[in-house]
Design an enzyme around this catalytic site. Structure first.
Site, PDB file in Angstrom:
ATOM      1  N   CYS A 128       0.688  -1.154  -0.007  1.00  0.00           N
ATOM      2  CA  CYS A 128      -0.113   0.032   0.138  1.00  0.00           C
ATOM      3  C   CYS A 128       0.803   0.980   0.008  1.00  0.00           C
ATOM      4  O   CYS A 128       2.014   1.176   0.793  1.00  0.00           O
ATOM      5  CB  CYS A 128      -0.889   0.011   1.289  1.00  0.00           C
ATOM      6  N   ASP A 162      12.501  10.969  -5.010  1.00  0.00           N
ATOM      7  CA  ASP A 162      12.089  10.267  -3.740  1.00  0.00           C
ATOM      8  C   ASP A 162      12.996   8.887  -3.994  1.00  0.00           C
ATOM      9  O   ASP A 162      12.494   7.686  -3.576  1.00  0.00           O
ATOM     10  CB  ASP A 162      10.789   9.611  -4.044  1.00  0.00           C
TER      11      ASP A 162
END
Ligand SMILES: Nc1ncnc2c1ncn2[C@@H]1O[C@H](COP(=O)(O)OP(=O)(O)OP(=O)(O)O)[C@@H](O)[C@H]1O
Length: 874
Positions: free
Chosen positions: A498, A615
């Site tokens: 998730c 990121d």
């Protein structure tokens, strides 16, 4: 661990225009062999557009042969005839060694065709520059790009009439030239700059007001990034008018239950704490354990910093941006890792009994088969799809002799899942874990509406490196049958993990035996949390990608307001998990070098597409089944325009020589594995034939490369003020809010290398605040142990320069970094063929080792009742 939702998020306009493919490369049948495969079949490379590959290759070989043996450092047996080349194009994987190794797999014989093919793959980054050029025609810098392109065409592109091969070579030459660093500066402009200008200014002022930061503050001119909103093809939406910082925290739920998952209720997502001074500040999410996984997204500096030097600085400043700090809880992280890691288990099991059907996809709907035009290559094509090596596009035709796929374990109904397997796992476990009922999904998604009305836009035609993947055919087949593709056509086998904006499932396209990773995002949820822009950014970036080390987006659709991205499935877990499994929890230097090299190529490609990744961290680097990597997660990326900038003209160059025509060269072979030619194998063939010795040739080469016109095709001047990233990986300029650009990726690249080598990040503190403070103020230190080479430390030092303008890579992009001695001996063109570091058996990544028995039983329980998946997703 909390997670903050943001109000100051990246809102990037969609780039609807389809990028014009200026240059493509395709692979012929039988070319898809994994890097570990010992017996490689002859590969035929097709370069250019329509020309006959075999002819081109044969011509090339003949040409090489005619030039005599001196140039060939790679042996091939049987002469230069096409038949013999085919016969002897067996290729062993090339080992990537330490810098002291003079060459990669130098003793191994290499397939010329294989080498050519992989050379093309490795040049995807350069191709991206061309793609970007073509895409930028509508941008304000189009004229400049066009000018450079025209100039380039006039200088290096072979006149019309050249073969596709020549044309392609020239393009490679062109791009290679662009990668040679030289002094100058880019004129890249970030389209979103204007949106962030107010914030930037205030944050800069804030930073400047802090004496503690004076010595580390980069001298970034504030007028470099501002562009007018009309320029924006990709924009950032910043609520800069709000004189407050509002922080939304979300606890990431990572229930082990399947398929329920992920998103907490509103209260948990958006706590807002009002601080004195009318500033809304977040409740701190400072659990040290979670810092590692936490990501800050568009946050004013003070959001997570209180006390100490850093917080003093920020508190003195006006708050002009809403704050969104997202911190994944340690449990959430663990859960995600469980999901991620368990992917390997799933993959092993799913594929464990499918050898017999590997070469043929059997549609269980119409009982026809999706049969590759080349049955032999079918299995291998799937084998290699995750490795970024393509094989022949499968054709679809009815096959009366239906071969039933091996039944998958399925404890719910008749749903059958089989997959053309990539590699047989030595062991299979966890029977019964793949029980999601397809019928329940079908029920729940009966109103599927395909987003992908123009499926062809995402067809393999736009993803040359995966064009032969049978999954395209499988998707087309279902689409032809059903009209539109929806979630109901997939059998969700397992939750892989998730994220902040969605949940990723391992899914089988029902009846096709093909596995995908599907990212499912609830549009309503995203809209409520103002995360639609992030989802949009990720989607748009995924659509652009065509690179062996980046995920392939096969298709996308919306089912019942669930936005679904159907991507390439990567079964090997992520580098974070893999690192934990290393002795000492750090990678041996050769392994680290391998991973960072592949990541560097991925970043370079992204930059050339105008994407600042922002990121980078081991968690976002998935390991393919073959051990190569896949960089994922683009929702925090920054999109900007890239305007390849001519750094240096070369008036004394002979255009004919630059085009590579009519001259001999010690580096004529594009498959050259000589370390000294690692850059120049793509360069124009202009060395004098009289170059006798290797040393002389090398020095001549260097001199001539230096005299080439040079471009920078990366967004060296992009600017954003968003506070995005992961605390331990945040670059100082992001923390200080002074505006950042592509250089942040080189900072994170340095942190990444450091972590792989030392098992921890260099500035990690007891909490987020301390970490951020350390990043800005503390000097870089290297532990005594483990022992790391001088070259590695030197590279890290160059990357972790706090002032971005002095950071390695800032000025000239990835080319600067590639040339660092740490990578000496590494052949970038052939890294795709290098033998990856050893991986633990895939099944070892699975649930049992990562999940408690209790969690595992919940997982199974929930899977068995997964009738209403859509309600449990978020
Ligand atoms: N293509 C894939 N193949 C296998 N596993 C994947 C794939 N894509 C994602 N995953 C797994 O799913 C998990 C969730 O991915 P996702 O990108 O949604 O979240 P994330 O990486 O935590 O980032 P974000 O919060 O920004 O969305 C990842 O941690 C990864 O382990």
């Amino acid at each position: 661990m909390g997670s903050y939702s943001g109000t100051c998020e990246i809102v990037e306009a969609s780039e609807e225009s389809e990028p014009v493919q200026q240059c493509r490369w395709q692979y012929q049948p039988n070319s898809g062999l994994g890097a570990r495969d010992k017996d490689r079949k002859p590969n035929a490379l097709k370069m250019g557009y329509k020309e006959s590959l075999e002819d081109d290759i044969n011509q090339l070989f003949e040409a090489i042969n005619l030039k005599g043996p001196k140039g060939l450092s790679v042996s091939y047996q049987g002469g230069a005839s096409s038949s013999s080349l085919k016969k002897n194009a067996m290729k062993k994987p090339i080992a990537v060694g330490m810098p002291r190794s003079p060459r990669i797999g130098g003793s191994d014989s290499l397939s010329l065709k294989q080498a050519l093919r992989d050379l093309c793959i490795s040049k995807a980054s350069e191709m991206a520059a061309m793609k970007r050029l073509s895409m930028s025609t509508s941008s304000p810098v189009a004229s400049e790009a066009g000018r450079i392109k025209n100039w380039f065409n006039s200088v290096v592109v072979e006149p019309a009439g050249g073969s596709g091969l020549h044309r392609d070579e020239n393009k490679r030459d062109m791009v290679e030239a662009s990668l040679v660093p030289e002094e100058s500066k880019s004129t890249s402009r970030m389209t979103a700059g204007s949106h962030e200008a107010p914030q930037k200014k205030s944050l800069s002022q804030r930073a400047n007001s802090s004496p503690q930061f004076a010595r580390a503050r980069p001298e970034i001119s504030t007028d470099t990034s501002v562009s007018t909103p009309t320029d924006v093809s990709a924009s950032l939406e910043v609520e800069s008018q709000a004189p407050k910082a509002e922080l939304h925290q979300k606890e990431k739920h990572s229930s082990a239950s399947f398929p329920s998952c992920s998103y907490a209720d509103d209260d948990m997502l958006e706590p807002e704490n009002t601080l004195p001074g009318s500033n809304k500040l977040p409740e701190r999410a400072s659990t040290p354990k979670s810092v590692r996984k936490g990501r800050s997204q568009i946050v004013s500096f003070s959001s997570s910093i209180s006390g100490k030097r850093v917080s003093r600085m920020t508190r003195n400043a006006p708050r002009v941006a809403k704050i969104v700090v997202r911190n994944k809880s340690s449990s959430g992280k663990k859960k995600i890792k469980q999901g991620s890691s368990s992917a390997a288990n799933t993959f092993s099991e799913v594929t464990s009994s499918l050898d017999s059907t590997a070469g043929q996809l059997v549609c269980q709907r119409c009982h026809c088969s999706l049969k590759s035009s080349n049955n032999e290559s079918n299995q291998e094509s799937v084998k290699l799809q995750s490795a970024g090596i393509s094989t022949e596009v499968s054709s679809i035709h009815v096959n009366s002799d239906v071969r039933k796929p091996t039944l998958m374990v399925n404890n719910s109904n008749s749903s059958v899942a089989a997959v053309p397997r990539a590699k047989k796992s030595p062991k299979s476990r966890e029977k019964g874990h793949f029980s999601q009922s397809s019928s329940s999904l079908g029920d729940s998604t009966s109103t599927s509406i395909s987003d992908d009305s123009n499926l062809s836009r995402y067809s393999c035609s736009n993803k040359p490196h995966m064009s032969k993947d049978v999954r395209w055919a499988a998707i087309r087949h279902i689409k032809m049958q059903e009209g539109v593709l929806g979630l109901r056509h997939f059998n969700l086998l397992k939750k892989l993990g998730c994220g902040d904006i969605g949940t990723v499932y391992l899914a089988e396209l029902i009846g096709t035996n093909c596995l995908f990773a599907i990212k499912v995002m609830d549009n309503e949820f995203l809209a409520r949390r103002k995360k639609l822009p992030r989802a949009q950014t990720e989607k748009e970036i995924l659509r652009m990608l065509d690179h062996p080390f980046l995920p392939t987006l096969y298709t996308q659709f919306t089912s019942d307001n669930l936005s679904c991205l159907v991507m390439e499935y990567c079964p090997g877990g992520d580098l974070h998990v893999l690192r934990q499994r290393q002795p000492g929890r750090y990678f041996p230097e050769p392994a680290a070098r391998f991973y960072v090299a592949e990541v560097l190529l991925a970043l370079e490609y992204l930059h050339m597409l105008g994407v600042v990744y922002r990121d980078l961290k081991p968690e976002n680097i998935l390991v393919r089944e073959d051990g190569h990597i896949m960089l994922t997660d683009f929702d925090l990326s920054l999109r900007c325009t890239v305007s390849p900038t001519l750094l240096k003209t070369s008036s004394n160059l002979d255009p004919a020589r630059m085009s590579g025509l009519g001259t001999g060269s010690s580096c004529i072979e594009p498959f050259c594995i000589e370390p000294s030619c690692q850059v120049t194998c793509f360069s124009p063939r202009f060395l004098p034939a009289a170059a006798k010795t290797k040393r002389k040739a090398k020095s001549d080469l260097v001199a001539q490369v230096r005299s080439l016109p040079q471009l920078v095709a990366e967004p060296t001047d992009a600017r954003s003020n968003s506070f995005v990233g992961t605390h331990e990986y945040l670059a100082p300029e992001i923390i200080k809010g002074e505006g950042h650009g592509a250089a942040v990726d080189w900072w994170t690249f340095g942190i990444f290398l450091y972590e792989l080598l030392y098992g921890r990040t260099p500035f990690k503190g007891a909490g987020n605040e301390e970490t951020l403070t350390n990043v800005v103020l503390e000097s870089l230190k290297f532990p005594d142990s483990p022992l790391v080479s001088f070259q590695a430390r030197d590279l890290i030092r160059g990357l972790l320069v706090k002032e971005p303008e002095n950071r390695l890579g800032t000025e000239k992009g990835a080319a600067e970094i590639k040339q660092h001695p740490f990578f000496e001996g590494l052949n970038w063109a052939l890294i795709r063929c290098a033998v990856p570091p050893e991986l633990p058996e895939l099944y070892e990544f699975g649930i049992p080792s990562m999940m408690s028995p209790e969690a595992e039983s919940n997982y199974l329980e929930c899977k068995a009742t997964g009738d209403h998946l859509e309600f449990e997703l978020f």
